[in-house]
Scaffold this motif. Sequence first.
Motif, PDB file in Angstrom:
ATOM      1  N   ASP A  94       0.849  -1.195   0.000  1.00 39.53           N
ATOM      2  CA  ASP A  94       0.000   0.000   0.000  1.00 39.53           C
ATOM      3  C   ASP A  94       0.886   1.247   0.000  1.00 39.53           C
ATOM      4  N   GLN A  95       0.260   2.418  -0.011  1.00 37.48           N
ATOM      5  CA  GLN A  95       1.021   3.666  -0.130  1.00 37.48           C
ATOM      6  C   GLN A  95       1.989   3.883   1.046  1.00 37.48           C
ATOM      7  N   PRO A  96       1.567   3.639   2.310  1.00 40.22           N
ATOM      8  CA  PRO A  96       2.543   3.821   3.396  1.00 40.22           C
ATOM      9  C   PRO A  96       3.774   2.923   3.220  1.00 40.22           C
ATOM     10  N   MET A  97       3.569   1.693   2.716  1.00 40.74           N
ATOM     11  CA  MET A  97       4.712   0.808   2.501  1.00 40.74           C
ATOM     12  C   MET A  97       5.603   1.364   1.384  1.00 40.74           C
ATOM     13  N   SER A 169      -3.960  10.236  -4.653  1.00 40.07           N
ATOM     14  CA  SER A 169      -4.897   9.434  -3.888  1.00 40.07           C
ATOM     15  C   SER A 169      -4.085   8.606  -2.891  1.00 40.07           C
ATOM     16  N   PHE A 170      -4.617   8.418  -1.709  1.00 44.68           N
ATOM     17  CA  PHE A 170      -4.084   7.562  -0.645  1.00 44.68           C
ATOM     18  C   PHE A 170      -3.037   8.237   0.230  1.00 44.68           C
ATOM     19  N   GLN A 171      -2.405   9.363  -0.212  1.00 38.87           N
ATOM     20  CA  GLN A 171      -1.349   9.916   0.636  1.00 38.87           C
ATOM     21  C   GLN A 171      -1.909  10.385   1.965  1.00 38.87           C
ATOM     22  N   LEU A 175      -9.174   9.821  -1.511  1.00 41.62           N
ATOM     23  CA  LEU A 175      -9.033   9.753  -2.965  1.00 41.62           C
ATOM     24  C   LEU A 175      -8.833  11.172  -3.502  1.00 41.62           C
ATOM     25  N   ALA A 176      -8.122  11.272  -4.631  1.00 42.31           N
ATOM     26  CA  ALA A 176      -7.843  12.599  -5.203  1.00 42.31           C
ATOM     27  C   ALA A 176      -9.124  13.226  -5.751  1.00 42.31           C
ATOM     28  N   ALA A 177      -9.143  14.549  -5.800  1.00 42.70           N
ATOM     29  CA  ALA A 177     -10.249  15.291  -6.430  1.00 42.70           C
ATOM     30  C   ALA A 177     -10.137  15.140  -7.944  1.00 42.70           C
ATOM     31  N   PRO A 178     -11.251  15.300  -8.684  1.00 43.36           N
ATOM     32  CA  PRO A 178     -11.166  15.229 -10.149  1.00 43.36           C
ATOM     33  C   PRO A 178     -10.301  16.373 -10.700  1.00 43.36           C
ATOM     34  N   SER A 211     -12.764  15.384  -2.586  1.00 48.69           N
ATOM     35  CA  SER A 211     -11.996  14.237  -2.098  1.00 48.69           C
ATOM     36  C   SER A 211     -12.811  13.464  -1.063  1.00 48.69           C
ATOM     37  N   LEU A 212     -13.383  14.212  -0.131  1.00 50.27           N
ATOM     38  CA  LEU A 212     -14.160  13.565   0.941  1.00 50.27           C
ATOM     39  C   LEU A 212     -15.378  12.854   0.356  1.00 50.27           C
ATOM     40  N   GLU A 213     -16.059  13.515  -0.575  1.00 56.64           N
ATOM     41  CA  GLU A 213     -17.272  12.937  -1.154  1.00 56.64           C
ATOM     42  C   GLU A 213     -16.934  11.650  -1.920  1.00 56.64           C
ATOM     43  N   ARG A 214     -15.862  11.701  -2.723  1.00 55.20           N
ATOM     44  CA  ARG A 214     -15.483  10.523  -3.520  1.00 55.20           C
ATOM     45  C   ARG A 214     -15.024   9.383  -2.604  1.00 55.20           C
TER      46      ARG A 214
END
Length: 225
Positions: A94-97, A169-171, A175-178, A211-214
């Motif tokens: 995953d991203q932290p790894m 996304s994931f940082q 999730l990233a915004a469009p 981001s929050l909504e997605r």
Amino acid sequence: MRIDIITVLPEMLEGFVGTSILARAQKKGLVEIHVHNLRDYTTDKHRRVDDYPFGGFAGMVMQCQPIDACISALKAERDYDEIIFTTPDGEQFDQPMANTLSMAKNIIILCGHYKGIDYRIREHLITKEISIGDYVLTGGELAAAVIADAMVRLVPGVIGDEQSALSDSFQDNLLAAPVYTRPADYKGWKVPEILLSGHDAKIKEWELSQSLERTRRLRPDLLKE
Ligand code: ADE
């Protein structure tokens, strides 16, 4: 950062390693990626690297000798932070790894194949076992490519705008915004008005709400963490 990938299918990785961002990162001297053909390390005169499993199970198992010889030759040259084995029963990538691994200086990735590798290699030489997801691939090469790509793009200087790796996304478990580009109106499909307003604070607020909504809609599990 230096990554050594050990595989029985070097041709599967050479195109990937020599293309796009990974190629540019190597040209800039930011990373070195070396692909090693496991068959070059076998003492078998037919260049075989696998054999039948003890116990009469189905499938072939990668032998200790060539893997040990390859890893020993690499370790004689430099110290490694991690010796990774790609396997569906490993820890989920995953991203932290990826973030942690991107800070390493030297990494070996051993690609699994056939039914698996002699377990003694996992017990004695491997320091980290990684799965890229709950599905079984024909070999570990694609997994090694995924891991290498995710690590390398985080090395400072590899992607032009370092800010953009941080806003992935994931940082931040979101999730990233469009995102949109010109033209602002394509066949009547319009870019959200706020993005054309030039109002930075309002745009930031909009990005966060998107981001929050997605995340809520598509990956609610991330918000629980
Ligand atoms: N080898 C085969 N399947 C794999 C997976 N899902 N992750 C890592 N290595 C693999």
